[in-house]
Design an enzyme around this catalytic site. Structure first.
Site, PDB file in Angstrom:
ATOM      1  N   ASP A  45       3.121  -8.199  24.013  1.00 18.01           N
ATOM      2  CA  ASP A  45       3.357  -7.205  22.962  1.00 18.01           C
ATOM      3  C   ASP A  45       4.084  -7.879  21.810  1.00 18.01           C
ATOM      4  O   ASP A  45       5.006  -8.660  22.039  1.00 18.01           O
ATOM      5  CB  ASP A  45       4.203  -6.048  23.521  1.00 18.01           C
ATOM      6  CG  ASP A  45       4.107  -4.785  22.703  1.00 18.01           C
ATOM      7  OD1 ASP A  45       4.445  -4.839  21.500  1.00 18.01           O
ATOM      8  OD2 ASP A  45       3.727  -3.736  23.246  1.00 18.01           O
ATOM      9  N   ASN A  46       3.678  -7.585  20.567  1.00 19.25           N
ATOM     10  CA  ASN A  46       4.366  -8.178  19.418  1.00 19.25           C
ATOM     11  C   ASN A  46       5.461  -7.268  18.861  1.00 19.25           C
ATOM     12  O   ASN A  46       6.032  -7.555  17.799  1.00 19.25           O
ATOM     13  CB  ASN A  46       3.371  -8.549  18.316  1.00 19.25           C
ATOM     14  CG  ASN A  46       2.742  -7.335  17.650  1.00 19.25           C
ATOM     15  OD1 ASN A  46       3.037  -6.185  17.984  1.00 19.25           O
ATOM     16  ND2 ASN A  46       1.862  -7.582  16.689  1.00 19.25           N
ATOM     17  N   LYS A 105      -2.369   2.056  15.109  1.00 20.65           N
ATOM     18  CA  LYS A 105      -3.022   3.256  15.639  1.00 20.65           C
ATOM     19  C   LYS A 105      -2.948   4.515  14.781  1.00 20.65           C
ATOM     20  O   LYS A 105      -3.387   5.580  15.234  1.00 20.65           O
ATOM     21  CB  LYS A 105      -2.434   3.569  17.009  1.00 20.65           C
ATOM     22  CG  LYS A 105      -0.940   3.872  16.974  1.00 20.65           C
ATOM     23  CD  LYS A 105      -0.396   4.212  18.359  1.00 20.65           C
ATOM     24  CE  LYS A 105       1.065   4.602  18.286  1.00 20.65           C
ATOM     25  NZ  LYS A 105       1.570   5.051  19.613  1.00 20.65           N
ATOM     26  N   SER A 145     -10.865   5.258  21.296  1.00 19.18           N
ATOM     27  CA  SER A 145     -10.455   6.498  20.641  1.00 19.18           C
ATOM     28  C   SER A 145     -11.646   7.389  20.362  1.00 19.18           C
ATOM     29  O   SER A 145     -12.760   6.909  20.101  1.00 19.18           O
ATOM     30  CB  SER A 145      -9.750   6.149  19.323  1.00 19.18           C
ATOM     31  OG  SER A 145      -9.585   7.287  18.511  1.00 19.18           O
ATOM     32  N   THR A 147     -12.030   8.788  17.728  1.00 19.10           N
ATOM     33  CA  THR A 147     -12.380   8.629  16.317  1.00 19.10           C
ATOM     34  C   THR A 147     -13.683   7.857  16.140  1.00 19.10           C
ATOM     35  O   THR A 147     -14.265   7.898  15.046  1.00 19.10           O
ATOM     36  CB  THR A 147     -11.256   7.908  15.547  1.00 19.10           C
ATOM     37  OG1 THR A 147     -10.985   6.655  16.179  1.00 19.10           O
ATOM     38  CG2 THR A 147      -9.989   8.746  15.518  1.00 19.10           C
ATOM     39  N   TYR A 171      -9.126   3.003  10.896  1.00 15.82           N
ATOM     40  CA  TYR A 171      -8.725   2.964  12.305  1.00 15.82           C
ATOM     41  C   TYR A 171      -9.919   3.237  13.210  1.00 15.82           C
ATOM     42  O   TYR A 171     -10.191   2.494  14.157  1.00 15.82           O
ATOM     43  CB  TYR A 171      -7.620   3.984  12.575  1.00 15.82           C
ATOM     44  CG  TYR A 171      -7.355   4.175  14.048  1.00 15.82           C
ATOM     45  CD1 TYR A 171      -6.683   3.197  14.784  1.00 15.82           C
ATOM     46  CD2 TYR A 171      -7.797   5.318  14.721  1.00 15.82           C
ATOM     47  CE1 TYR A 171      -6.462   3.357  16.141  1.00 15.82           C
ATOM     48  CE2 TYR A 171      -7.577   5.481  16.072  1.00 15.82           C
ATOM     49  CZ  TYR A 171      -6.915   4.503  16.781  1.00 15.82           C
ATOM     50  OH  TYR A 171      -6.709   4.666  18.125  1.00 15.82           O
ATOM     51  N   LYS A 175     -11.999   0.647  16.065  1.00 16.25           N
ATOM     52  CA  LYS A 175     -12.309   0.938  17.470  1.00 16.25           C
ATOM     53  C   LYS A 175     -13.821   0.856  17.708  1.00 16.25           C
ATOM     54  O   LYS A 175     -14.276   0.338  18.733  1.00 16.25           O
ATOM     55  CB  LYS A 175     -11.769   2.324  17.852  1.00 16.25           C
ATOM     56  CG  LYS A 175     -10.252   2.412  17.895  1.00 16.25           C
ATOM     57  CD  LYS A 175      -9.671   1.466  18.923  1.00 16.25           C
ATOM     58  CE  LYS A 175      -8.164   1.584  19.037  1.00 16.25           C
ATOM     59  NZ  LYS A 175      -7.589   0.667  20.041  1.00 16.25           N
ATOM     60  N   LEU A 222       1.348  14.341  15.386  1.00 10.21           N
ATOM     61  CA  LEU A 222       1.943  15.674  15.332  1.00 10.21           C
ATOM     62  C   LEU A 222       3.088  15.879  16.324  1.00 10.21           C
ATOM     63  O   LEU A 222       4.176  16.315  15.941  1.00 10.21           O
ATOM     64  CB  LEU A 222       0.860  16.726  15.562  1.00 10.21           C
ATOM     65  CG  LEU A 222       1.349  18.184  15.609  1.00 10.21           C
ATOM     66  CD1 LEU A 222       1.935  18.597  14.265  1.00 10.21           C
ATOM     67  CD2 LEU A 222       0.203  19.115  16.015  1.00 10.21           C
ATOM     68  N   GLY A 318      -8.920  11.299   5.840  1.00  8.93           N
ATOM     69  CA  GLY A 318      -9.348  10.787   7.138  1.00  8.93           C
ATOM     70  C   GLY A 318      -9.363  11.816   8.249  1.00  8.93           C
ATOM     71  O   GLY A 318      -9.880  11.545   9.332  1.00  8.93           O
TER      72      GLY A 318
END
Length: 369
Positions: A45-46, A105, A145, A147, A171, A175, A222, A318
């Protein structure tokens, strides 16, 4: 930086990229709790989406998991585009499979920072796949996702719905591009086994209240925004549009408890061991039920016992009006289904936020007078 890497480890390992972040950390917890990973757990992980206390050798989320489970988690602060460092990790462990979460994300942010999203999400994935191929690792669970479906042509959305057409954000495009790359990899080499889990909207927190969603800066999603309003960190929820073609005019989404989502990854890993399983497979992870923004606010008010001030503002670039999943394939292929309710999602989010009003930063030690 990691002197113990000078000697290789012969114990089988599961590599989890982005494993210190929200969904990643809950999946690490699920792998341990359900006994699926007797392997060494190796997190890369960065820290772009994870908090690490100054002076600590690993992020707070992983330290808390170690405290709760008694397991040691190997951690590397590495960016996926740093191939030499990735190779060092893969050369030190007998890597059996990879769960790939690492990505930027936020849908809205991707519209204003497209280059950063393509570099992190697409280039980073290509780098990871290249290193996996070099070391003969061909089992991958990918964090995708909903999306990728773009503007829904029908509801609920099943895996046969077209992807890549009319995508509304960079985004979502990242994906989609990564899935297409993975499909081509599987076609070129039949030894690859890739399961792409298309999330709908993860919310909630671990039932202990010790790990949860801790976004950097102002939340882009949200539920953490609502939670921070409830705890007093933010003044009000901005509702982006109330003129959509939905029952109350606000956007409708399929929200899934993060612990259910983590369980889906456990099921996916088990699928690798089934005889004859190979190739690329995309699977929706959701509940199959949509809730509007105003319904989410009302549910959180009930769970927290606190009013959630909110204000209607213009639509956000978006966003789409409505989406929720057809989850029948996840039932058939993975033997998985979401079991936690909207009440559970709000209750567990509130427990996490109430116990950790500043997120993981509450681990700072205060000086005694």
């Amino acid at each position: 930086m990691y002197p113990w890497l000078r000697r290789p480890y012969t114990m089988p390992a599961t590599v989890i990229t982005g494993g210190a972040g929200y969904v990643g950390s809950h999946t690490v917890m699920a792998l341990i709790e359900q006994g699926i990973s007797n392997n060494e757990i190796v997190v890369i992980d960065n820290l772009s989406n994870a908090y690490c206390e100054q002076g600590d050798d690993k992020p707070t989320s992983l330290k808390r998991i170690e405290e709760m489970t008694g397991r040691t988690i190997r951690f590397f602060n590495i960016d996926l585009n740093d191939e030499p460092e990735l190779c060092r990790v893969f050369s030190a462990f007998d890597v059996q499979c990879v769960i790939h979460f690492a990505a930027l994300k936020a849908v809205g942010e991707s519209v204003t920072k497209p280059l950063e999203y393509y570099e992190a999400n697409v280039a980073g994935t290509i780098s990871l796949l290249g290193v996996m191929r070099r070391f003969g690792v061909t089992k991958l669970v990918y964090s995708s996702s909903c999306t990728v479906y773009g503007e829904p042509r029908k509801l609920p959305i099943d895996e046969g719905h077209p992807t890549g057409d009319g995508l509304t954000s960079p985004y979502g495009k990242t994906k989609f591009f990564c899935e297409e790359i993975m499909k081509d990899v599987c076609i070129s080499d039949k030894s690859w086994k890739i399961i792409s889990l298309r999330y709908f909207n993860p919310v909630g927190a671990h039932s202990s209240g010790r790990i949860g969603e801790d976004p950097s800066g102002i939340p882009n999603n949200l539920m953490p925004y609502i939670a921070q309003v409830a705890v007093g960190r933010l003044s009000e929820v901005l509702v982006f549009g109330n003129d959509y073609n939905t029952p109350d005019g606000t956007g409708v989404r399929d929200y899934i408890h993060v612990e259910d989502l983590a369980d889906g990854h456990v099921k996916a890993i088990r699928l690798f061991d089934q005889p004859g399983f190979s190739g690329f497979h995309a699977v929706n992870l959701g509940t199959g039920t949509g809730y509007s923004v105003l319904q989410m606010i009302a549910a959180f008010e009930s769970a927290s016992g606190r009013p959630i001030p909110h204000r209607i503002v213009a639509r956000r670039a978006g966003d789409i009006a409505e989406n929720y999943a057809d989850v029948s394939l996840s039932h058939r292929l993975l033997g998985w289904r979401a079991v936690r309710t909207l009440e559970d999602m709000c209750r567990d989010t509130w427990r996490w936020q109430k116990q950790n009003p500043e997120g993981f930063k509450t681990t700072h030690k205060t000086k005694k007078n």
